[in-house]
Design an enzyme around this catalytic site. Sequence first.
Site, mmCIF file in Angstrom:
data_model
loop_
_atom_site.group_PDB
_atom_site.id
_atom_site.type_symbol
_atom_site.label_atom_id
_atom_site.label_comp_id
_atom_site.label_asym_id
_atom_site.label_seq_id
_atom_site.Cartn_x
_atom_site.Cartn_y
_atom_site.Cartn_z
ATOM 1 N N ARG A 139 1.061 -1.022 -0.204
ATOM 2 C CA ARG A 139 0.220 0.110 -0.389
ATOM 3 C C ARG A 139 0.532 1.320 0.426
ATOM 4 N NH1 ARG A 139 -3.895 -2.863 1.057
ATOM 5 N NH2 ARG A 139 -1.782 -3.598 2.121
ATOM 6 N N THR A 140 2.226 1.033 0.734
ATOM 7 C CA THR A 140 2.174 2.469 0.822
ATOM 8 C C THR A 140 3.252 2.919 -0.111
ATOM 9 O OG1 THR A 140 2.442 1.999 3.268
ATOM 10 C CG2 THR A 140 3.821 4.280 2.406
ATOM 11 N N LYS A 193 25.065 -5.573 -1.033
ATOM 12 C CA LYS A 193 26.142 -5.730 -1.043
ATOM 13 C C LYS A 193 26.984 -4.809 -0.026
ATOM 14 C CE LYS A 193 26.315 -5.138 -5.914
ATOM 15 N NZ LYS A 193 26.506 -3.459 -7.528
ATOM 16 N N ARG A 242 11.288 3.036 2.789
ATOM 17 C CA ARG A 242 10.671 2.470 4.894
ATOM 18 C C ARG A 242 11.776 1.234 4.939
ATOM 19 N NH1 ARG A 242 5.060 -0.690 4.731
ATOM 20 N NH2 ARG A 242 5.024 1.341 5.112
ATOM 21 N N HIS A 287 5.701 5.707 11.661
ATOM 22 C CA HIS A 287 4.977 6.222 10.248
ATOM 23 C C HIS A 287 4.160 7.447 10.035
ATOM 24 C CE1 HIS A 287 3.713 4.729 6.500
ATOM 25 N NE2 HIS A 287 2.830 3.639 6.506
HETATM 26 C C1 NCD Z 1 1.182 -0.396 8.210
HETATM 27 C C2 NCD Z 1 2.288 -0.267 8.260
HETATM 28 O O1 NCD Z 1 2.883 -0.612 7.436
HETATM 29 O O2 NCD Z 1 3.156 0.522 9.681
HETATM 30 N N1 NCD Z 1 0.914 -0.546 7.096
HETATM 31 C C3 NCD Z 1 0.304 0.634 6.549
HETATM 32 O O3 NCD Z 1 1.380 1.179 5.974
HETATM 33 N N2 NCD Z 1 -0.174 0.770 5.921
HETATM 34 C C4 NCD Z 1 0.529 -1.171 8.950
HETATM 35 C C5 NCD Z 1 0.915 -2.777 9.230
HETATM 36 O O4 NCD Z 1 1.887 -3.008 8.248
HETATM 37 O O5 NCD Z 1 0.300 -3.459 9.866
#
Ligand code: NCD
Length: 303
Positions: free
Chosen positions: A51-52, A80, A101, A129
């Site tokens: 999703r993100t 590496k 991320r 987040h």
């Molecule tokens: C969350 C995350 O990655 O922390 N999801 C997200 O960003 N859509 C929540 C999760 O992974 O449960």
Amino acid sequence: MRSLIDILDLKTEEIDELIARADDIIEHPEAYRDICRYKKLATLFFEPSTRTRLSFEAAMYELGGQVLGFSEAASSSSAKGESVSDTVRAVSCYADIIAMRHPKEGAPLVASMAASIPVINAGDGGHNHPTQTLTDLLTIHRTKGHFDNLVVGLCGDLKFGRTVHSLITALSRYSGIKFVLISPEELRLPDYVKQDVLTEKGLDWEETTSLEDAMPKLDILYMTRVQRERFFNEEDYLRLRDSYILTPEKLQTAKKDLTIMHPLPRVNEISTAVDTDPRACYFQQVLFGKYIRMALILKLLEL
Ligand code: NCD
């Protein structure tokens, strides 16, 4: 040049501005179609995400920009042995903005110090987040119209759930909010969040293990997944993963205008039978995530 590492990097007025911009994008998408022409977003995802990452990519494409990057550490030079700082120094030569991320807490902060372009924290370990929080705030604002005086229930893995930590921090700046923290004993909100945010700001909060007891008083119910990848042993995960399963029966005592949210991905914690309930907002929340990321990219690129 600004980055977004922690939700508190944004002042309350700036969050309000982002929400207003997202509302405008929703109303007039055509006005934004070319605004990021010739701009590039790099998505550096050292940890899996659907999703993100796709939300950032869709956001940039809808602004007329372009996207480059990787979706797992194994396909980057970190395999590496390259440091995060070196990776972002190189990427700063190709792109205009980075969404990162990383499984290690603090990695996006380190990246922002080495980069010469804005870095957005797209999730760092069990820590923060902030763009999920902006998504959550836009969802609350569009369903409730305001943030003040809401009773917000957070349910599930409050220990490892980074979205919960960032959301509590963000909401703590509004007045009259009450938090109901619903989790098994082992997955309670970490003490550092309790002390630095709840106690420090003198907020009203309570802790319970019972979703049923909490249900009737909630305006918002924020369900979360038990974060399997952060557990030290599988046995504990298996014992705790089904602690809470939201069903239509459990919603019988809930308010008629409850907003049910979940950052997704869902595992078992919301029965699919709840999806057709008009109070279920978690798929709308995904869409709002794209719009608020569009607003954020524009802000950080000063467009
Ligand atoms: C969350 C995350 O990655 O922390 N999801 C997200 O960003 N859509 C929540 C999760 O992974 O449960």
